[in-house]
Design a protein around this motif. Structure first.
Motif, mmCIF file in Angstrom:
data_model
loop_
_atom_site.group_PDB
_atom_site.id
_atom_site.type_symbol
_atom_site.label_atom_id
_atom_site.label_comp_id
_atom_site.label_asym_id
_atom_site.label_seq_id
_atom_site.Cartn_x
_atom_site.Cartn_y
_atom_site.Cartn_z
ATOM 1 N N LEU A 172 0.822 -1.202 0.000
ATOM 2 C CA LEU A 172 0.000 0.000 0.000
ATOM 3 C C LEU A 172 0.858 1.255 0.000
ATOM 4 O O LEU A 172 0.470 2.278 -0.559
ATOM 5 N N ALA A 173 2.011 1.184 0.643
ATOM 6 C CA ALA A 173 2.870 2.362 0.739
ATOM 7 C C ALA A 173 3.380 2.795 -0.626
ATOM 8 O O ALA A 173 3.652 3.976 -0.854
ATOM 9 N N THR A 174 3.493 1.832 -1.557
ATOM 10 C CA THR A 174 4.055 2.161 -2.873
ATOM 11 C C THR A 174 3.015 2.117 -3.987
ATOM 12 O O THR A 174 3.324 2.478 -5.124
ATOM 13 N N ALA A 175 1.793 1.691 -3.678
ATOM 14 C CA ALA A 175 0.773 1.533 -4.716
ATOM 15 C C ALA A 175 0.245 2.886 -5.177
ATOM 16 O O ALA A 175 0.056 3.795 -4.374
ATOM 17 N N ASP A 176 0.005 3.006 -6.491
ATOM 18 C CA ASP A 176 -0.661 4.204 -6.971
ATOM 19 C C ASP A 176 -2.164 3.940 -6.977
ATOM 20 O O ASP A 176 -2.627 2.836 -6.686
ATOM 21 N N ALA A 177 -2.934 4.959 -7.304
ATOM 22 C CA ALA A 177 -4.395 4.827 -7.223
ATOM 23 C C ALA A 177 -4.913 3.723 -8.131
ATOM 24 O O ALA A 177 -5.863 3.015 -7.784
ATOM 25 N N ALA A 178 -4.273 3.530 -9.285
ATOM 26 C CA ALA A 178 -4.757 2.539 -10.241
ATOM 27 C C ALA A 178 -4.626 1.114 -9.716
ATOM 28 O O ALA A 178 -5.386 0.230 -10.093
ATOM 29 N N THR A 179 -3.646 0.862 -8.845
ATOM 30 C CA THR A 179 -3.417 -0.495 -8.333
ATOM 31 C C THR A 179 -3.733 -0.622 -6.848
ATOM 32 O O THR A 179 -3.499 -1.662 -6.248
ATOM 33 N N TYR A 180 -4.274 0.429 -6.249
ATOM 34 C CA TYR A 180 -4.466 0.457 -4.794
ATOM 35 C C TYR A 180 -5.409 -0.648 -4.318
ATOM 36 O O TYR A 180 -5.127 -1.343 -3.337
ATOM 37 N N GLY A 181 -6.548 -0.816 -5.013
ATOM 38 C CA GLY A 181 -7.510 -1.826 -4.593
ATOM 39 C C GLY A 181 -6.918 -3.222 -4.616
ATOM 40 O O GLY A 181 -7.045 -3.985 -3.658
ATOM 41 N N ASP A 211 -0.247 1.854 22.697
ATOM 42 C CA ASP A 211 -0.355 1.321 21.346
ATOM 43 C C ASP A 211 -1.577 1.961 20.687
ATOM 44 O O ASP A 211 -2.697 1.885 21.215
ATOM 45 N N VAL A 212 -1.360 2.594 19.541
ATOM 46 C CA VAL A 212 -2.434 3.301 18.856
ATOM 47 C C VAL A 212 -2.446 2.894 17.385
ATOM 48 O O VAL A 212 -1.512 2.274 16.879
ATOM 49 N N PHE A 213 -3.528 3.269 16.693
ATOM 50 C CA PHE A 213 -3.638 2.950 15.272
ATOM 51 C C PHE A 213 -4.379 4.064 14.550
ATOM 52 O O PHE A 213 -5.059 4.886 15.147
ATOM 53 N N ARG A 214 -4.212 4.054 13.242
ATOM 54 C CA ARG A 214 -5.035 4.901 12.382
ATOM 55 C C ARG A 214 -5.365 4.136 11.110
ATOM 56 O O ARG A 214 -4.636 3.202 10.729
ATOM 57 N N VAL A 215 -6.467 4.500 10.472
ATOM 58 C CA VAL A 215 -6.824 3.930 9.176
ATOM 59 C C VAL A 215 -6.169 4.778 8.098
ATOM 60 O O VAL A 215 -6.337 6.000 8.068
ATOM 61 N N ILE A 216 -5.380 4.145 7.251
ATOM 62 C CA ILE A 216 -4.687 4.866 6.181
ATOM 63 C C ILE A 216 -5.721 5.362 5.174
ATOM 64 O O ILE A 216 -6.536 4.571 4.678
ATOM 65 N N PRO A 217 -5.736 6.656 4.877
ATOM 66 C CA PRO A 217 -6.752 7.179 3.943
ATOM 67 C C PRO A 217 -6.605 6.571 2.546
ATOM 68 O O PRO A 217 -5.501 6.280 2.094
ATOM 69 N N ASP A 218 -7.728 6.383 1.889
ATOM 70 C CA ASP A 218 -7.699 5.981 0.489
ATOM 71 C C ASP A 218 -7.114 7.112 -0.352
ATOM 72 O O ASP A 218 -7.133 8.275 0.064
ATOM 73 N N PRO A 219 -6.612 6.792 -1.543
ATOM 74 C CA PRO A 219 -6.203 7.871 -2.450
ATOM 75 C C PRO A 219 -7.362 8.826 -2.694
ATOM 76 O O PRO A 219 -8.533 8.429 -2.646
ATOM 77 N N SER A 220 -7.063 10.071 -2.954
ATOM 78 C CA SER A 220 -8.111 11.066 -3.164
ATOM 79 C C SER A 220 -8.875 10.775 -4.453
ATOM 80 O O SER A 220 -8.332 10.158 -5.380
ATOM 81 N N PRO A 221 -10.147 11.221 -4.540
ATOM 82 C CA PRO A 221 -10.930 10.988 -5.763
ATOM 83 C C PRO A 221 -10.239 11.514 -7.016
ATOM 84 O O PRO A 221 -10.375 10.932 -8.095
ATOM 85 N N GLU A 222 -9.497 12.616 -6.872
ATOM 86 C CA GLU A 222 -8.824 13.198 -8.030
ATOM 87 C C GLU A 222 -7.761 12.262 -8.611
ATOM 88 O O GLU A 222 -7.413 12.343 -9.798
#
Length: 269
Positions: A14-23, A113-124
């Protein structure tokens, strides 16, 4: 700082994926069996709790208790029995979750110990897309399908639609269909008109025939958000969504999000 059981982690895919391959990258990065319906329920509720809390980073222990209660478990111990792991281990196996051990701003010296949800790529960054899978084998039924919020499925052979939702849905094709059958059978109990009842029952029978591979069926996913994906994705036809102007209107089927489930603006805690 004391040693934590939770390591700082972001799924490398996920750290290296672009929007086209994110899913696809997200599905490939799951370390748990997400074809199990209870796993989908837990992930959806976890994302919902995160959205409705103001903190950028949330405490793992506190959210575990909240999640166990929301999902109807007697306590956190019963919840973790269902997970077959500690909640910290479970959450660390989710590719779209980042975990850290951080010092509390409100209580200096206290590390949590904490967490966050990584945001999805922006709609743009995302391209609205259509995914087409012809269901021809048992293996096709057990492919994982992640439906991004706003995506919906049509089965043209049956003139049937699995409607859109404002939540992410991750499950096998088989379970997406069985969930539709379950919802229809619940609805038919409240229908008084005989002809309408028969129509609903016929739809359930047709869907069951797809599960039994007695009926040829095609899953046509219309995905305005551009982040839906199948796993495995071999044989899935993917095309860009366009209207007569060459662009897809993202607001063509606007999503209604209940007030209590709307995302809160995140602040550092």
């Amino acid at each position: 700082a004391p040693r934590s059981l939770v390591s700082t982690m972001v799924a490398p895919d996920l750290a290296t994926a672009d929007a086209a391959t994110y899913g696809s990258a997200m599905l490939d990065s799951f370390k748990i069996d997400i074809s199990h319906q209870e796993m989908e329920r837990i992930i959806i509720e976890l994302e919902l709790i995160y959205k409705t809390q103001p903190g950028q980073w949330l405490p793992i222990t506190g959210i575990a208790n909240m999640l166990a209660e929301e999902l109807g478990y007697e306590d956190q111990e019963e919840f973790e029995d269902a997970l077959k792991s500690s909640f910290a281990e479970f959450i660390g196996a989710l590719p779209h979750i980042e975990t850290r051990n951080m010092e509390s701003e409100l209580q200096p010296g206290l590390f949590r110990d904490v967490f966050r949800v990584i945001p999805d790529p922006s709609p743009e960054q995302c391209t609205p897309q259509r995914l087409v899978l012809k269901i021809e084998s048992r293996a096709d039924l057990w492919r994982i399908l992640m439906l991004h919020p706003g995506a919906y499925v049509e089965i043209p052979e049956l003139e049937f639609e699995i409607g859109q939702d404002h939540k992410r849905r991750v499950d096998s094709v088989y379970n997406h269909i069985t969930a539709s059958i379950f919802n229809l059978e619940r609805h038919v109990e409240m229908v008084g008109d005989a002809a309408e009842r028969k129509g609903i029952q016929d739809a359930c029978d047709a869907l069951r025939s797809v599960l039994d591979l007695e009926t040829t069926a095609t899953f046509v996913v219309t995905d305005p958000g551009g982040l839906s994906a199948f796993k495995p994705n071999e044989g899935v036809k993917v095309t860009a969504l366009e209207d007569e102007k060459g662009q897809y209107d993202r607001a063509a089927r606007a999503l209604a999000v209940p007030e209590h489930e709307k995302e809160m603006e995140k602040v550092d805690m």
